[in-house]
Design a protein around this motif. Structure first.
Motif, PDB file in Angstrom:
ATOM      1  N   GLY A 288       0.831  -1.218   0.000  1.00 53.37           N
ATOM      2  CA  GLY A 288       0.000   0.000   0.000  1.00 53.37           C
ATOM      3  C   GLY A 288       0.854   1.252   0.000  1.00 53.37           C
ATOM      4  O   GLY A 288       0.563   2.222   0.698  1.00 53.37           O
TER       5      GLY A 288
ATOM      6  N   SER B 252      -1.784   6.992   2.117  1.00 48.01           N
ATOM      7  CA  SER B 252      -1.352   7.999   3.092  1.00 48.01           C
ATOM      8  C   SER B 252      -0.220   7.464   3.980  1.00 48.01           C
ATOM      9  O   SER B 252       0.847   8.077   4.084  1.00 48.01           O
ATOM     10  CB  SER B 252      -2.578   8.419   3.913  1.00 48.01           C
ATOM     11  N   VAL B 253      -0.404   6.304   4.580  1.00 48.71           N
ATOM     12  CA  VAL B 253       0.656   5.734   5.415  1.00 48.71           C
ATOM     13  C   VAL B 253       1.841   5.313   4.541  1.00 48.71           C
ATOM     14  O   VAL B 253       3.006   5.534   4.890  1.00 48.71           O
ATOM     15  CB  VAL B 253       0.135   4.524   6.231  1.00 48.71           C
TER      16      VAL B 253
ATOM     17  N   GLY C  24       0.750  -1.057  -5.038  1.00 46.42           N
ATOM     18  CA  GLY C  24      -0.328  -0.078  -5.121  1.00 46.42           C
ATOM     19  C   GLY C  24      -1.493  -0.697  -5.860  1.00 46.42           C
ATOM     20  O   GLY C  24      -1.310  -1.643  -6.631  1.00 46.42           O
ATOM     21  N   GLN C  25      -2.662  -0.142  -5.630  1.00 48.28           N
ATOM     22  CA  GLN C  25      -3.837  -0.716  -6.280  1.00 48.28           C
ATOM     23  C   GLN C  25      -4.107  -0.064  -7.635  1.00 48.28           C
ATOM     24  O   GLN C  25      -4.198  -0.749  -8.639  1.00 48.28           O
ATOM     25  CB  GLN C  25      -5.058  -0.559  -5.383  1.00 48.28           C
TER      26      GLN C  25
ATOM     27  N   LEU D  13       0.043  -9.595  -3.962  1.00 51.22           N
ATOM     28  CA  LEU D  13       0.322  -8.959  -2.668  1.00 51.22           C
ATOM     29  C   LEU D  13       0.996  -9.943  -1.727  1.00 51.22           C
ATOM     30  O   LEU D  13       1.898  -9.589  -0.963  1.00 51.22           O
ATOM     31  CB  LEU D  13      -0.984  -8.498  -2.018  1.00 51.22           C
TER      32      LEU D  13
ATOM     33  N   ALA E  24       0.103  -1.398   4.880  1.00 49.00           N
ATOM     34  CA  ALA E  24      -0.673  -0.142   4.813  1.00 49.00           C
ATOM     35  C   ALA E  24      -1.740  -0.194   3.734  1.00 49.00           C
ATOM     36  O   ALA E  24      -2.092   0.831   3.163  1.00 49.00           O
ATOM     37  CB  ALA E  24       0.263   1.049   4.608  1.00 49.00           C
TER      38      ALA E  24
ATOM     39  N   ALA F  11      -8.511  -6.778   2.863  1.00 53.20           N
ATOM     40  CA  ALA F  11      -7.586  -7.192   1.804  1.00 53.20           C
ATOM     41  C   ALA F  11      -6.189  -7.451   2.370  1.00 53.20           C
ATOM     42  O   ALA F  11      -5.369  -8.123   1.748  1.00 53.20           O
ATOM     43  CB  ALA F  11      -7.511  -6.124   0.717  1.00 53.20           C
TER      44      ALA F  11
ATOM     45  N   GLU G 139      -7.586  -3.383  10.145  1.00 54.19           N
ATOM     46  CA  GLU G 139      -8.723  -4.263   9.846  1.00 54.19           C
ATOM     47  C   GLU G 139      -8.328  -5.742   9.916  1.00 54.19           C
ATOM     48  O   GLU G 139      -9.155  -6.591  10.282  1.00 54.19           O
ATOM     49  CB  GLU G 139      -9.301  -3.940   8.461  1.00 54.19           C
TER      50      GLU G 139
ATOM     51  N   VAL H  24      -4.488  14.088   8.160  1.00 55.36           N
ATOM     52  CA  VAL H  24      -4.825  13.894   6.750  1.00 55.36           C
ATOM     53  C   VAL H  24      -4.566  12.421   6.451  1.00 55.36           C
ATOM     54  O   VAL H  24      -3.438  11.949   6.566  1.00 55.36           O
ATOM     55  CB  VAL H  24      -3.952  14.775   5.832  1.00 55.36           C
TER      56      VAL H  24
ATOM     57  N   GLY I 147      -6.240   8.468   4.453  1.00 51.37           N
ATOM     58  CA  GLY I 147      -7.041   7.906   3.374  1.00 51.37           C
ATOM     59  C   GLY I 147      -8.536   8.099   3.644  1.00 51.37           C
ATOM     60  O   GLY I 147      -8.948   8.373   4.773  1.00 51.37           O
TER      61      GLY I 147
ATOM     62  N   MET J 160       1.933  11.058  11.616  1.00 51.73           N
ATOM     63  CA  MET J 160       2.081   9.597  11.499  1.00 51.73           C
ATOM     64  C   MET J 160       3.525   9.170  11.268  1.00 51.73           C
ATOM     65  O   MET J 160       3.876   8.009  11.486  1.00 51.73           O
ATOM     66  CB  MET J 160       1.197   9.062  10.361  1.00 51.73           C
TER      67      MET J 160
HETATM   68  P1  NAD Z   1      -5.078   4.943   1.704  1.00 54.32           P
HETATM   69  O1  NAD Z   1      -6.407   4.737   1.109  1.00 54.32           O
HETATM   70  O2  NAD Z   1      -4.481   6.285   1.691  1.00 54.32           O
HETATM   71  O3  NAD Z   1      -4.029   3.931   1.038  1.00 54.32           O
HETATM   72  C1  NAD Z   1      -4.284   2.574   0.886  1.00 54.32           C
HETATM   73  C2  NAD Z   1      -3.189   1.881   0.094  1.00 54.32           C
HETATM   74  O4  NAD Z   1      -3.545   0.509  -0.075  1.00 54.32           O
HETATM   75  C3  NAD Z   1      -2.995   2.426  -1.305  1.00 54.32           C
HETATM   76  O5  NAD Z   1      -1.651   2.220  -1.680  1.00 54.32           O
HETATM   77  C4  NAD Z   1      -3.909   1.543  -2.150  1.00 54.32           C
HETATM   78  O6  NAD Z   1      -3.455   1.462  -3.481  1.00 54.32           O
HETATM   79  C5  NAD Z   1      -3.770   0.212  -1.464  1.00 54.32           C
HETATM   80  N1  NAD Z   1      -4.994  -0.594  -1.498  1.00 54.32           N
HETATM   81  C6  NAD Z   1      -6.235  -0.217  -1.117  1.00 54.32           C
HETATM   82  N2  NAD Z   1      -7.104  -1.234  -1.259  1.00 54.32           N
HETATM   83  C7  NAD Z   1      -6.407  -2.280  -1.723  1.00 54.32           C
HETATM   84  C8  NAD Z   1      -6.752  -3.619  -2.089  1.00 54.32           C
HETATM   85  N3  NAD Z   1      -8.005  -4.066  -2.001  1.00 54.32           N
HETATM   86  N4  NAD Z   1      -5.777  -4.433  -2.524  1.00 54.32           N
HETATM   87  C9  NAD Z   1      -4.514  -3.988  -2.626  1.00 54.32           C
HETATM   88  N5  NAD Z   1      -4.124  -2.744  -2.313  1.00 54.32           N
HETATM   89  C10 NAD Z   1      -5.066  -1.892  -1.871  1.00 54.32           C
HETATM   90  O7  NAD Z   1      -5.183   4.399   3.222  1.00 54.32           O
HETATM   91  P2  NAD Z   1      -4.350   4.869   4.503  1.00 54.32           P
HETATM   92  O8  NAD Z   1      -5.021   6.022   5.125  1.00 54.32           O
HETATM   93  O9  NAD Z   1      -2.911   4.946   4.184  1.00 54.32           O
HETATM   94  O10 NAD Z   1      -4.605   3.641   5.492  1.00 54.32           O
HETATM   95  C11 NAD Z   1      -3.969   2.383   5.322  1.00 54.32           C
HETATM   96  C12 NAD Z   1      -4.203   1.532   6.571  1.00 54.32           C
HETATM   97  O11 NAD Z   1      -3.550   2.152   7.669  1.00 54.32           O
HETATM   98  C13 NAD Z   1      -5.682   1.405   6.964  1.00 54.32           C
HETATM   99  O12 NAD Z   1      -5.905   0.149   7.513  1.00 54.32           O
HETATM  100  C14 NAD Z   1      -5.835   2.465   8.033  1.00 54.32           C
HETATM  101  O13 NAD Z   1      -6.853   2.159   8.945  1.00 54.32           O
HETATM  102  C15 NAD Z   1      -4.476   2.434   8.698  1.00 54.32           C
HETATM  103  N6  NAD Z   1      -4.099   3.683   9.360  1.00 54.32           N
HETATM  104  C16 NAD Z   1      -3.962   4.820   8.619  1.00 54.32           C
HETATM  105  C17 NAD Z   1      -3.591   6.008   9.245  1.00 54.32           C
HETATM  106  C18 NAD Z   1      -3.404   7.276   8.449  1.00 54.32           C
HETATM  107  O14 NAD Z   1      -2.979   8.276   9.004  1.00 54.32           O
HETATM  108  N7  NAD Z   1      -3.709   7.317   7.172  1.00 54.32           N
HETATM  109  C19 NAD Z   1      -3.386   6.035  10.632  1.00 54.32           C
HETATM  110  C20 NAD Z   1      -3.523   4.843  11.345  1.00 54.32           C
HETATM  111  C21 NAD Z   1      -3.871   3.683  10.701  1.00 54.32           C
END
Ligand code: NAD
Ligand code: MG
Length: 386
Positions: A11, A15-16, A38-39, A86, A101, A106, A127, A204, A206, A267
């Protein structure tokens, strides 16, 4: 001089993921990226790949595979796509650590693959622990793999527990910002739009986690995440609303003493901690100044406006596949809300219907979790009629 740590980032375009690459960019003598996934954001994935030169790049959207493969041809980078890709990135031989991330369930199969391959996990993808925490923690124990939380609240608790004996912990307080709708009543929430919900006051992130933060489901998922990470019972976990997001969470010990971990909401701090653990690394991140925040305030959560926290506690107490049902239903309703097909308050209604109608399984295995996830999604989609 530290040994270079090889990291697979699942991922990386999110964002992460992008913040993890910022940390890697600032510490090239510590970290090397061996896989990126990446997706659908092919352009960003290509740019990241050209900069960090991983061994393996995964684009899960098969329609974008050829474009990514062409852009990286002749660079010595293997590009793959498809369902199992993946998992391949997660289990890559050269990786020492896998940072998870991706969003949603998934992440389950790749996380299992990484653990079975003996990789330490820097876990952002909460999750996965919500869906199958029992299975994941048992597997990590079996393979002597560390799961180091990236989620800021769990990183805080993890940091508070360093140096403490396992049985000293009495309870934890997870802090919650309260999101953009803190203090609002149900009448107001009934009419909120996705644009309003996507404006988080302190972070900020996802889209999915931002909606979860607005609905308090994020804190619900984090309660279940904490249960598995720290081996806690439901009554050892409390949630306290703290709008400034400076105190990231609090551990209370059996002598009554408490430790809180604090810092600016960024983060990159918990990401850095998870990658470097047990070391701490010099950074140039801005430092917290008490005089910028003369008041740090704390409130109880509002269970009437925000039912999701109770829903998550109920699911955690019930156990079995119930948290998996709640998670899958939540993924469907958040998507529907983001497509203007479901109201803000209706999200909890659909989740509750799924909890009462999807068959309960007391002691699920992996196949049960995967089936529950699929069945719940089908059922929840039927309830979203718009
Ligand atoms: P995001 O939507 O910004 O990024 C998700 C990443 O995963 C992207 O690279 C996307 O291409 C990939 N992706 C999404 N769905 C997919 C799938 N079905 N199969 C394969 N790749 C897939 O999300 P995010 O905000 O970075 O969050 C990622 C995880 O981290 C989540 O579980 C979220 O709860 C957790 N998290 C995020 C933050 C944050 O600050 N953003 C903080 C704490 C926890
Ligand atoms: Mg969090």
């Amino acid at each position: 001089m530290a040994i270079i740590k090889n990291i697979s980032i699942l991922g990386s375009t999110g964002s992460v993921g992008t913040q993890t690459l910022e940390v890697v960019r600032a510490n090239p003598e510590r970290y090397r990226v061996v896989a990126l996934t990446g997706q659908s954001n092919d352009e960003l994935l290509i740019r990241q790949s050209l900069e960090f030169h991983p061994e393996l790049v995964v684009i899960t959207d098969e329609g974008k595979y050829l474009k990514v493969k062409e852009a990286l041809s002749g660079k010595g980078i293997r590009v793959i796509t498809g369902e199992a890709s993946l998992v391949e990135a997660a289990a890559l031989t050269s990786a020492h650590m896998v940072l998870t991330a991706v969003v949603g369930s998934a992440g389950l199969r790749p996380t299992i693959a990484a653990i079975e391959a003996g990789k330490d996990i820097a876990l952002a993808n909460k999750e996965t622990l919500v869906v199958a925490g029992e299975l994941i923690t048992a597997l990590a124990k079996k393979h002597a793999v560390k799961i180091i939380p990236v989620d800021s609240e769990h990183s805080a608790i993890f940091q508070c527990l360093v140096g403490e004996e396992e049985h000293s912990l009495e309870k934890i307080y997870l802090t919650a910002s309260g999101g953009p709708f803190r203090g609002k009543d149900r009448e107001f929430l009934a009419g909120v739009t996705k644009a309003q919900a996507l404006k988080h006051p302190n972070w900020v992130m996802g889209a999915k986690i931002t909606i979860d933060s607005a609905s308090m489901m994020n804190k619900g998922l984090e309660v279940i995440e904490a249960k598995w990470l720290f081996g806690l019972a439901a009554d050892q976990i409390d949630v306290i609303v703290h709008p400034q997001s400076i105190v990231h969470s609090i551990a209370q010990f059996k002598d009554g003493s408490m430790k809180a971990q604090m810092g600016l909401p960024d983060m990159k701090l918990p990401i850095h901690y998870a990658l470097a653990y047990p070391e701490r690394v010099d950074t140039k991140f801005p430092r917290f100044n008490f005089l910028d925040y003369p008041e740090l305030t704390f409130f109880p959560p509002d269970p009437v406006s925000f039912r999701n926290l109770d829903i998550a506690f109920q699911a955690m107490r019930k156990g079995g596949n119930m948290p998996c049902i709640v998670n899958a239903a939540n993924e469907v309703v958040v998507n529907a809300f983001l497509q203007d097909r479901l109201g803000f308050l209706e999200m909890s209604d659909v989740i509750e219907r799924c909890m009462s109608e999807v068959p309960f399984i007391g002691e699920p295995g992996l196949v049960n979790y995967l089936e529950t996830d699929e069945h719940t999604r089908i059922f929840a989609r039927q309830l979203v009629t718009k």
